[in-house]
Write an enzyme that holds these catalytic residues in place. Structure first.
Site, short mmCIF file in Angstrom:
data_model
loop_
_atom_site.label_atom_id
_atom_site.label_comp_id
_atom_site.label_asym_id
_atom_site.label_seq_id
_atom_site.Cartn_x
_atom_site.Cartn_y
_atom_site.Cartn_z
N GLU A 39 0.85 -1.20 0.00
CA GLU A 39 0.00 0.00 0.00
C GLU A 39 0.89 1.26 0.00
O GLU A 39 1.96 1.25 0.63
CB GLU A 39 -0.83 -0.06 1.30
CG GLU A 39 -1.75 1.09 1.56
CD GLU A 39 -2.47 0.93 2.93
OE1 GLU A 39 -2.05 0.07 3.75
OE2 GLU A 39 -3.44 1.66 3.17
N LYS A 111 -9.37 2.34 -2.01
CA LYS A 111 -9.63 1.67 -0.72
C LYS A 111 -10.98 2.07 -0.14
O LYS A 111 -11.27 3.27 0.03
CB LYS A 111 -8.50 2.00 0.25
CG LYS A 111 -8.57 1.30 1.60
CD LYS A 111 -7.31 1.62 2.41
CE LYS A 111 -7.23 0.90 3.73
NZ LYS A 111 -5.95 1.20 4.44
N CYS A 144 -5.16 -3.23 2.44
CA CYS A 144 -4.91 -3.29 3.89
C CYS A 144 -6.17 -3.51 4.73
O CYS A 144 -6.73 -4.58 4.73
CB CYS A 144 -4.12 -2.07 4.33
SG CYS A 144 -3.12 -2.43 5.79
N VAL A 171 -0.02 -2.38 10.59
CA VAL A 171 0.65 -2.01 11.83
C VAL A 171 0.19 -2.91 12.98
O VAL A 171 0.82 -2.95 14.03
CB VAL A 171 0.40 -0.52 12.19
CG1 VAL A 171 1.10 0.38 11.20
CG2 VAL A 171 -1.08 -0.20 12.23
C1 ACM Z 1 -4.01 0.00 7.12
O1 ACM Z 1 -5.12 -0.13 6.63
N1 ACM Z 1 -3.01 0.59 6.46
C2 ACM Z 1 -3.71 -0.49 8.47
#
Ligand code: ACM
Length: 273
Positions: A39, A111, A144, A171
């Protein structure tokens, strides 16, 4: 089909350097048919104000990073899924992933489920969920934190995805295990390309958990990176294994769903406890 991930450590704010590093690693993985990159892999992750997004974002597909990836995809005959900070105007940005093939730009996924402070910087993608037929496999894309919403992987699988490509900047240490569940419940392959290293901005430090991985429809981990290494890994898979949805002789992962009981999934209201 050879499919893999690139795990590396982008430097916050140094788009030129990060793009060059991504291209070096794509060339290293040139034998793969499909490579997934992390990402936001050209900009870095931990933005502190919107001015930084103006500086580090790019138009898709006309910006320099997408153009350079189009060239390297042609050169290596590889499909690439890569996370990028997308600019649609001077005020509107998306946390996006581009899909590029040997014949050029295919599409961009924005996203849908934004994580934490991303909500202060990015607009959320509005879908719809799409599937791309690459020939040997059909793929879907999540970025992510989309992993946290099993509905998304399910819908991509119901639409026919054999492989979910999953650029990430994780993370928390939960997603890698959870993607194994997404694989077994949907009988699909997944490729999570996470980054390593840390972004340190103002008084905040975020460390990314690496462990990029490829998972199989039978819940095997076919390849995994460490928490810290920069690496390209790919494996040979038979994507058609993802088209067998039989769990036992008497159970079909999709046809056994009791959709008549699932109506609450389509309501946003939650029962307050
Ligand atoms: C994330 O969605 N970058 C934790």
């Amino acid at each position: 089909m050879k499919v893999g991930f690139i795990q590396f450590n982008p430097v916050f704010g140094d788009v030129k350097r990060n793009l060059e590093r991504s291209i070096e690693l794509i060339r290293e993985g040139a034998d793969a048919d499909l490579l997934v990159l992390p990402e936001l892999c050209t900009s870095g992750y931990l933005f502190t104000d919107k001015k930084e997004l103006q500086k580090l974002s790019e138009k898709v597909p006309t910006g320099p990073s997408t153009k350079a990836w189009i060239d390297v995809a042609r050169e290596t005959n590889t499909y690439i899924v890569a996370g990028i900070c997308e600019k649609v105007s001077e005020t509107d940005f998306y946390n996006s992933a581009v899909l590029i093939g040997p014949d050029g730009f295919i599409d961009v996924y924005r996203k849908i489920h934004l994580f934490n402070n991303e909500k202060n910087f990015f607009k959320a993608g509005t879908g719809p969920f799409k599937i791309y037929d690459l020939g040997p496999a059909k793929i879907g894309i999540m970025v992510c934190f989309d992993w946290y919403f099993p509905e998304m992987a399910r819908i991509l699988a119901l639409h026919g995805a054999d492989i979910i490509c999953h650029p990430a900047n994780l993370v928390l240490p939960f997603s890698q295990k959870t993607m194994l569940a997404r694989s077994i419940e949907n009988r699909i392959f997944t490729i999570t390309a996470n980054r390593v290293g840390s972004d340190i901005r103002l008084n905040t430090k975020l460390t990314f958990t690496g462990q990029s991985q490829i998972t199989s429809p039978k819940m095997a981990v076919l390849a995994q990176a460490s928490e810290v290494e920069e690496v390209v890994k790919f494996v040979t898979i038979d994507p058609t294994l993802a088209r067998n949805k039989m769990v036992t002789a008497n159970n079909h992962a999709f046809l056994d769903r009791r959709v008549e009981l699932y109506a609450p999934l389509l309501k946003k209201d939650i029962k307050k406890s």
